[in-house]
Design a protein around this motif. Structure first.
Motif, PDB file in Angstrom:
ATOM      1  N   ILE A 176      65.204  36.919  55.147  1.00 21.07           N
ATOM      2  CA  ILE A 176      64.169  37.222  54.156  1.00 21.07           C
ATOM      3  C   ILE A 176      64.320  38.671  53.682  1.00 21.07           C
ATOM      4  N   PRO A 177      64.907  38.878  52.504  1.00 17.46           N
ATOM      5  CA  PRO A 177      65.006  40.243  51.987  1.00 17.46           C
ATOM      6  C   PRO A 177      63.625  40.732  51.552  1.00 17.46           C
ATOM      7  N   ALA A 178      63.232  41.861  52.079  1.00 18.52           N
ATOM      8  CA  ALA A 178      61.917  42.414  51.737  1.00 18.52           C
ATOM      9  C   ALA A 178      62.018  43.934  51.653  1.00 18.52           C
ATOM     10  N   ALA A 179      63.119  44.404  51.081  1.00 15.39           N
ATOM     11  CA  ALA A 179      63.351  45.849  51.055  1.00 15.39           C
ATOM     12  C   ALA A 179      63.269  46.431  49.649  1.00 15.39           C
ATOM     13  N   GLY A 180      62.887  45.593  48.674  1.00 17.71           N
ATOM     14  CA  GLY A 180      62.813  46.077  47.289  1.00 17.71           C
ATOM     15  C   GLY A 180      61.711  47.123  47.133  1.00 17.71           C
ATOM     16  N   LEU A 181      61.760  47.835  46.041  1.00 14.29           N
ATOM     17  CA  LEU A 181      60.802  48.923  45.841  1.00 14.29           C
ATOM     18  C   LEU A 181      59.450  48.448  45.320  1.00 14.29           C
ATOM     19  N   GLY A 182      59.405  47.258  44.734  1.00 17.97           N
ATOM     20  CA  GLY A 182      58.133  46.724  44.251  1.00 17.97           C
ATOM     21  C   GLY A 182      57.501  47.563  43.162  1.00 17.97           C
ATOM     22  N   THR A 183      58.317  48.061  42.239  1.00 18.70           N
ATOM     23  CA  THR A 183      57.787  48.998  41.236  1.00 18.70           C
ATOM     24  C   THR A 183      56.809  48.331  40.266  1.00 18.70           C
ATOM     25  N   ARG A 184      56.916  46.994  40.101  1.00 18.37           N
ATOM     26  CA  ARG A 184      55.999  46.337  39.163  1.00 18.37           C
ATOM     27  C   ARG A 184      54.567  46.359  39.675  1.00 18.37           C
TER      28      ARG A 184
ATOM     29  N   PRO B   2      54.406  47.574  51.632  1.00 18.65           N
ATOM     30  CA  PRO B   2      55.371  46.650  51.021  1.00 18.65           C
ATOM     31  C   PRO B   2      54.636  45.603  50.191  1.00 18.65           C
ATOM     32  N   LYS B   3      55.207  45.222  49.051  1.00 18.00           N
ATOM     33  CA  LYS B   3      54.505  44.235  48.203  1.00 18.00           C
ATOM     34  C   LYS B   3      54.339  42.906  48.935  1.00 18.00           C
ATOM     35  N   GLU B   4      55.245  42.628  49.873  1.00 15.22           N
ATOM     36  CA  GLU B   4      55.164  41.367  50.623  1.00 15.22           C
ATOM     37  C   GLU B   4      53.941  41.316  51.528  1.00 15.22           C
ATOM     38  N   MET B   5      53.301  42.483  51.766  1.00 15.60           N
ATOM     39  CA  MET B   5      52.106  42.509  52.609  1.00 15.60           C
ATOM     40  C   MET B   5      50.826  42.343  51.799  1.00 15.60           C
TER      41      MET B   5
ATOM     42  N   ASP C 258      69.423  51.946  51.803  1.00 13.68           N
ATOM     43  CA  ASP C 258      69.193  52.213  50.382  1.00 13.68           C
ATOM     44  C   ASP C 258      68.998  50.887  49.678  1.00 13.68           C
ATOM     45  N   PRO C 259      67.938  50.700  48.880  1.00 10.24           N
ATOM     46  CA  PRO C 259      67.810  49.403  48.188  1.00 10.24           C
ATOM     47  C   PRO C 259      68.825  49.288  47.050  1.00 10.24           C
ATOM     48  N   ARG C 260      70.032  48.848  47.391  1.00  6.82           N
ATOM     49  CA  ARG C 260      71.102  48.802  46.391  1.00  6.82           C
ATOM     50  C   ARG C 260      71.234  47.439  45.747  1.00  6.82           C
ATOM     51  N   GLY C 261      70.197  46.618  45.879  1.00 10.93           N
ATOM     52  CA  GLY C 261      70.202  45.318  45.210  1.00 10.93           C
ATOM     53  C   GLY C 261      70.120  44.165  46.198  1.00 10.93           C
ATOM     54  N   LEU C 262      69.741  42.990  45.667  1.00  8.10           N
ATOM     55  CA  LEU C 262      69.556  41.810  46.521  1.00  8.10           C
ATOM     56  C   LEU C 262      70.861  41.424  47.222  1.00  8.10           C
ATOM     57  N   GLY C 263      71.991  41.530  46.512  1.00 10.66           N
ATOM     58  CA  GLY C 263      73.278  41.187  47.127  1.00 10.66           C
ATOM     59  C   GLY C 263      73.552  42.082  48.324  1.00 10.66           C
ATOM     60  N   HIS C 264      73.251  43.352  48.187  1.00  9.59           N
ATOM     61  CA  HIS C 264      73.455  44.304  49.275  1.00  9.59           C
ATOM     62  C   HIS C 264      72.501  43.991  50.431  1.00  9.59           C
ATOM     63  N   ALA C 265      71.272  43.595  50.109  1.00 12.82           N
ATOM     64  CA  ALA C 265      70.307  43.233  51.163  1.00 12.82           C
ATOM     65  C   ALA C 265      70.838  42.042  51.965  1.00 12.82           C
ATOM     66  N   VAL C 266      71.382  41.038  51.261  1.00 12.23           N
ATOM     67  CA  VAL C 266      71.905  39.849  51.958  1.00 12.23           C
ATOM     68  C   VAL C 266      73.110  40.234  52.829  1.00 12.23           C
TER      69      VAL C 266
ATOM     70  N   LEU D 105      65.310  33.406  51.764  1.00 13.80           N
ATOM     71  CA  LEU D 105      64.016  33.194  51.090  1.00 13.80           C
ATOM     72  C   LEU D 105      63.536  34.552  50.606  1.00 13.80           C
ATOM     73  N   LEU D 106      63.321  34.701  49.323  1.00 16.49           N
ATOM     74  CA  LEU D 106      62.828  35.997  48.843  1.00 16.49           C
ATOM     75  C   LEU D 106      61.377  36.175  49.271  1.00 16.49           C
ATOM     76  N   GLY D 107      61.112  37.372  49.798  1.00 17.31           N
ATOM     77  CA  GLY D 107      59.817  37.626  50.411  1.00 17.31           C
ATOM     78  C   GLY D 107      58.657  37.686  49.431  1.00 17.31           C
ATOM     79  N   ASP D 108      58.945  37.716  48.128  1.00 21.26           N
ATOM     80  CA  ASP D 108      57.839  37.793  47.170  1.00 21.26           C
ATOM     81  C   ASP D 108      57.745  36.526  46.324  1.00 21.26           C
ATOM     82  N   ASP D 109      58.450  35.483  46.745  1.00 24.69           N
ATOM     83  CA  ASP D 109      58.427  34.225  45.998  1.00 24.69           C
ATOM     84  C   ASP D 109      57.690  33.192  46.847  1.00 24.69           C
TER      85      ASP D 109
HETATM   86  P1  UTP Z   1      63.000  42.247  42.856  1.00 22.16           P
HETATM   87  O1  UTP Z   1      63.927  41.964  41.768  1.00 22.16           O
HETATM   88  O2  UTP Z   1      61.651  41.612  42.803  1.00 22.16           O
HETATM   89  O3  UTP Z   1      62.893  43.823  42.980  1.00 22.16           O
HETATM   90  O4  UTP Z   1      63.710  41.833  44.213  1.00 22.16           O
HETATM   91  P2  UTP Z   1      61.856  44.738  43.720  1.00 22.16           P
HETATM   92  O5  UTP Z   1      62.464  46.102  43.814  1.00 22.16           O
HETATM   93  O6  UTP Z   1      61.425  44.161  45.032  1.00 22.16           O
HETATM   94  O7  UTP Z   1      60.553  44.747  42.802  1.00 22.16           O
HETATM   95  P3  UTP Z   1      60.284  45.465  41.381  1.00 22.16           P
HETATM   96  O8  UTP Z   1      61.082  44.679  40.368  1.00 22.16           O
HETATM   97  O9  UTP Z   1      60.683  46.897  41.485  1.00 22.16           O
HETATM   98  O10 UTP Z   1      58.801  45.316  41.192  1.00 22.16           O
HETATM   99  C1  UTP Z   1      63.842  40.480  44.602  1.00 22.16           C
HETATM  100  C2  UTP Z   1      63.833  40.384  46.111  1.00 22.16           C
HETATM  101  O11 UTP Z   1      64.928  41.091  46.668  1.00 22.16           O
HETATM  102  C3  UTP Z   1      64.499  42.066  47.609  1.00 22.16           C
HETATM  103  C4  UTP Z   1      63.048  42.325  47.247  1.00 22.16           C
HETATM  104  O12 UTP Z   1      62.331  42.783  48.371  1.00 22.16           O
HETATM  105  C5  UTP Z   1      62.594  40.968  46.754  1.00 22.16           C
HETATM  106  O13 UTP Z   1      62.242  40.114  47.837  1.00 22.16           O
HETATM  107  N1  UTP Z   1      65.378  43.255  47.479  1.00 22.16           N
HETATM  108  C6  UTP Z   1      65.692  43.736  46.241  1.00 22.16           C
HETATM  109  C7  UTP Z   1      65.870  43.856  48.617  1.00 22.16           C
HETATM  110  O14 UTP Z   1      65.570  43.426  49.753  1.00 22.16           O
HETATM  111  N2  UTP Z   1      66.688  44.933  48.490  1.00 22.16           N
HETATM  112  C8  UTP Z   1      67.033  45.427  47.261  1.00 22.16           C
HETATM  113  O15 UTP Z   1      67.814  46.412  47.218  1.00 22.16           O
HETATM  114  C9  UTP Z   1      66.515  44.814  46.114  1.00 22.16           C
END
Ligand code: UTP
Length: 300
Positions: A13-21, A30-33, A110-118, A133-137
């Protein structure tokens, strides 16, 4: 044939995104919380993995990771306080999340993208197919998707992604799949993938949503994947390489999902998820629906 394929047991479960939206709510949380009614969004996702038979869960976390780990850990102080009060029902709620699955954590520096998280999951997953499973879906538990994907992966091998038909004007918000039909109505063969295409150039209106069952060959591909759209290492780009070259890790199939799904990282969808799930709850629903009805008729 299917019997010889390893049974999938691990969920990532990738949950390392920045959640800027969702700023400023996600500045320190974390937005997942964020709660969906009275449970954090991430708990629904872990429950979904467990219902599909995947009780070994690796969460990819980043900054602000503590609340995620704490939520799936014991809280002895709180448990003791509830026990002293004789509040068995709340005690059960507190214990539910820590008893759910075998949780593991790895940090994506470093949140370098979903591919990097996987890719951060490679040492834990090893050489077996695994689910992501994406943590925000959120997928409504009444519309099982992941267990169907696990079955399709056992049948065909390779990787399986989840697709949803969207309004063609919206396809630029998603990864998009070029597909061919198969003999099974809800399953398509994926021939190509592109991340957030220009709607005029999109190969279809099939959007990739946040559930995947992946062949471990994806790790080698991800190691070679250059940053793509947005300067991030895109999972879609690695999947495109697998789809273009089935010799790498088997075919890529898509399960077409027609059920209820919410992107809790999007504010509008987050609100819709809460209203819908609250309306349907046995404990809260009757009062909430009555209030909502009068609010809509009298104030809107
Ligand atoms: P999003 O595209 O929703 O990006 O990531 P984000 O950074 O979380 O949110 P916004 O767009 O800035 O609001 C899709 C999924 O991939 C994870 C996120 O946690 C989310 O579950 N992710 C994304 C990572 O784990 N690492 C990353 O570097 C990027």
């Amino acid at each position: 044939m299917t019997q010889s394929r390893p049974r999938i047991s691990k969920a990532v479960i990738p949950a390392a995104g920045l959640g800027t939206r969702f700023l400023p709510a996600t500045k320190a949380t974390p937005k997942e919380m964020l709660p969906v009614v009275d449970k954090p969004a991430i708990q629904y996702v872990v429950e979904e993995a467990v219902h599909a038979g995947l009780s070994d869960v690796l969460m990819i976390t980043g900054r602000n990771k503590r609340p995620l780990e704490d939520h799936f850990d014991r809280n002895y102080e709180l448990e003791e306080a509830l026990r002293r009060k004789g509040d068995a029902s709340r005690l059960a709620k507190v214990q539910e999340s820590s008893d759910l699955a075998t949780m593991h954590y790895v940090r994506q520096g470093d949140p370098r993208g979903l591919g990097h998280a996987v890719l951060c999951a490679a040492p834990h997953v090893g050489d077996e197919p695994f689910a992501v499973l994406l943590g925000d879906d959120l997928i409504d538990e009444r519309d099982p998707l992941l267990s169907r994907m696990v079955d399709i992966q056992r049948l065909h091998g390779g990787s399986v992604i989840a697709l949803m038909e969207v309004d063609p004007a919206q396809i630029g918000l998603y990864g998009c799949a070029a597909v061919k039909p198969t003999e099974t109505e809800d399953v398509v063969a994926v021939t190509g993938l592109v991340e957030k295409p220009d709607p005029d150039e999109a190969p279809s209106n099939y959007a990739v949503i946040g559930r995947y069952v992946l062949d471990p060959a994806i790790f080698d591909v991800l190691r070679e994947t250059e940053p793509g759209r947005g300067g991030e290492i895109q999972l879609t780009d690695a999947l495109q390489a697998l789809a273009a070259e089935p010799g790498l890790g088997g075919p890529v199939h898509g399960v077409v999902f027609q059920g209820r799904r919410y992107d809790t990282g999007d504010r509008g969808d987050y609100l819709r998820a809460i209203v819908r799930l609250a309306c349907e709850r046995e404990d809260l629903g009757p009062d909430f629906r009555a209030w909502l009805r009068s609010y809509v008729t009298e104030e809107m």
